[in-house]
Design an enzyme around this catalytic site. Structure first.
Site, PDB file in Angstrom:
ATOM      1  CG  ASN A  19      -2.497 -32.070   6.496  1.00  0.00           C
ATOM      2  OD1 ASN A  19      -3.496 -31.847   5.811  1.00  0.00           O
ATOM      3  ND2 ASN A  19      -2.549 -32.781   7.603  1.00  0.00           N
ATOM      4  CD  GLN A  69       1.784 -28.894   6.307  1.00  0.00           C
ATOM      5  OE1 GLN A  69       2.983 -28.738   6.072  1.00  0.00           O
ATOM      6  NE2 GLN A  69       1.344 -29.275   7.509  1.00  0.00           N
ATOM      7  CB  CYS A 123      -3.868 -32.849  14.331  1.00  0.00           C
ATOM      8  SG  CYS A 123      -2.809 -31.572  13.675  1.00  0.00           S
TER       9      CYS A 123
HETATM   10  C1  LIG Z   1      -3.247 -28.289   6.748  1.00  0.00           C
HETATM   11  C2  LIG Z   1      -3.200 -27.934   8.209  1.00  0.00           C
HETATM   12  N1  LIG Z   1      -4.099 -27.089   8.705  1.00  0.00           N
HETATM   13  C3  LIG Z   1      -4.098 -26.723   9.997  1.00  0.00           C
HETATM   14  C4  LIG Z   1      -3.166 -27.221  10.874  1.00  0.00           C
HETATM   15  C5  LIG Z   1      -3.193 -26.788  12.302  1.00  0.00           C
HETATM   16  O1  LIG Z   1      -2.236 -25.783  12.526  1.00  0.00           O
HETATM   17  P1  LIG Z   1      -1.752 -25.443  14.028  1.00  0.00           P
HETATM   18  O2  LIG Z   1      -0.972 -26.620  14.497  1.00  0.00           O
HETATM   19  O3  LIG Z   1      -0.924 -24.192  13.885  1.00  0.00           O
HETATM   20  O4  LIG Z   1      -2.984 -25.203  14.839  1.00  0.00           O
HETATM   21  C6  LIG Z   1      -2.205 -28.142  10.415  1.00  0.00           C
HETATM   22  C7  LIG Z   1      -1.222 -28.750  11.339  1.00  0.00           C
HETATM   23  O5  LIG Z   1      -0.798 -29.873  11.186  1.00  0.00           O
HETATM   24  C8  LIG Z   1      -2.211 -28.493   9.047  1.00  0.00           C
HETATM   25  O6  LIG Z   1      -1.319 -29.340   8.533  1.00  0.00           O
END
Ligand SMILES: Cc1ncc(COP(=O)(O)O)c(C=O)c1O
Length: 385
Positions: free
Chosen positions: A152, A180, A330
């Site tokens: 990501n 992604q 995040c």
């Molecule tokens: C690779 C990846 N995994 C998991 C997530 C988390 O997903 P969610 O926001 O739906 O909890 C993200 C969000 O940025 C992500 O990019």
């Protein structure tokens, strides 16, 4: 001031067609999908139609698809659920990589605190996980191998099919986070050969708060929640039918437009990359140049060639109306340099001076010039200060 959104990897706006499809389920079709009366049956029909559409889009059976609240929950359910179920058979070892999203890394760390052992695969200079490295880390006692399909932060695509086949030789289960990649490149679970796969709606113009976990038929998985029989006991709790319907419409629209839209986004990304390369010799590019998602461009200011306060790049771009990210959404807000950029071997000042551009539906060719000029302005201002 021009406002340009270049953070589609963090989230995407809701497609109006998705909103329209969800509308009735917020009003007259409000029933509980578990109720036996007509209201419940109507909701159940909407839910199961959505499940069928989404399952088909990844080459799965409807019974192999479980709705969750998003990518984070799907990652947790996959890894914790499979690791706990495998414990009964004496398997207590996990393998993941240093490039994973925190939803995977922190989940594995939590399991390590519960007594599972954990091996972390290093990344190469392009942010890739090497199949032979994973093969060497997998043991007889390995329960789960979790390697993301595409990163990501940098867009690098991992050789998940080869990794899955290597891990299966030791009887481990394989999970991939495809948050992604779904909707950007073809993602078919049978081709990847995985047992578990995470994806989420809000990265492809669907609603926030709903995701899915693919669980290959026959895979042992303990639920995280208890208290109801919904989602065949794997994820109890009253289903959010409106969001599931929106998710299905979003997936369907994304797949129909995928080949054309991904080519358009890749062209925008390439145009931005070449103008940046031509104008700013002290900028380096992160990720695999030949095998990456079409919409992500990650750059860093090389600390050996230019000193600046890297954390200020994103706020300064924002002051010029351009929304970009410094790493994973995040973790932005935290001043820690990106673990992904560090794992690729960059020093911490270079990692701090990273910008991720991620293109989407609203972006046009004209954006490229404006973004490059704004970046030039920001860098000139920061170099002086
Ligand atoms: C690779 C990846 N995994 C998991 C997530 C988390 O997903 P969610 O926001 O739906 O909890 C993200 C969000 O940025 C992500 O990019």
């Amino acid at each position: 001031m021009n406002r340009i959104y270049l953070d589609h990897t963090a989230t995407t706006p809701l497609d109006p067609r998705v909103r329209e499809a969800m509308g009735p389920y917020f009003s007259e079709q409000f029933g509980n999908a578990s109720s036996v009366h007509s209201y419940g049956r109507q909701a159940k029909a909407g839910l199961e139609k959505a499940r069928g559409t989404i399952a088909q889009s990844i080459g799965a059976e409807p019974g192999e698809l479980f709705f969750t609240s998003g990518g984070t929950e799907s990652d947790n359910l996959a890894i914790v659920g499979a690791a706990r179920a495998a414990r009964a058979t004496g398997r207590t070892h996990l393998v993941t990589s240093r490039g994973e999203h925190h939803a995977v890394l922190d989940t594995c760390a939590a399991l390590a605190n519960e007594g599972h052992s954990l091996s972390l695969a290093d990344l190469d200079e392009y942010g890739r996980v090497d199949t032979e490295l994973v093969r060497s880390l997998v043991k007889e006692k390995t329960s789960v191998v979790s390697i993301m399909h595409a990163n990501n932060e940098i867009g690098t695509i991992n050789p998940v099919a080869a990794i899955a086949s290597a891990a299966h030789q030791s009887g481990a289960l394989v999970h991939t986070d495809a948050v992604q990649s779904v909707g950007k490149i073809p993602v078919i679970v049978k081709d990847l050969g995985v047992d578990l796969m995470t994806f989420t709606a809000h990265k492809l113009y669907g609603p926030k708060g709903i995701g899915a976990l693919y669980v290959r038929r026959g895979t042992m998985l303990d639920p995280l929640f208890h208290g109801g029989g919904q989602e065949r006991g794997k994820r109890p709790g009253t289903e959010n039918v409106a969001l599931a319907v929106g998710f299905a419409v979003a997936v369907d629209l994304a797949l129909r437009a995928m080949s054309e839209e991904s080519a358009r986004l890749a062209a925008l990304r390439d145009a931005l990359e070449s103008t940046i390369r031509a104008r700013f010799p002290y900028i380096i590019f992160n990720g695999d140049p030949s095998n990456r998602l079409p919409h992500i461009l990650s750059i860093s200011v090389d600390s050996r060639r230019m000193r600046l306060e890297g954390e200020m790049l994103v706020p300064n771009m924002d002051l010029r109306g351009i929304a970009v990210a410094s790493g994973s959404a995040c973790t932005s807000g935290s001043i820690q340099p990106s673990h992904v950029i560090l794992a690729m071997g960059r020093d911490s000042d270079t990692a701090r001076a990273t910008i991720r551009f991620s293109f989407g539906m609203s972006n046009k060719e004209d954006d490229v010039g404006y973004v490059t000029d704004s970046l030039g302005g920001v860098l000139a201002q920061m170099a002086k200060g």
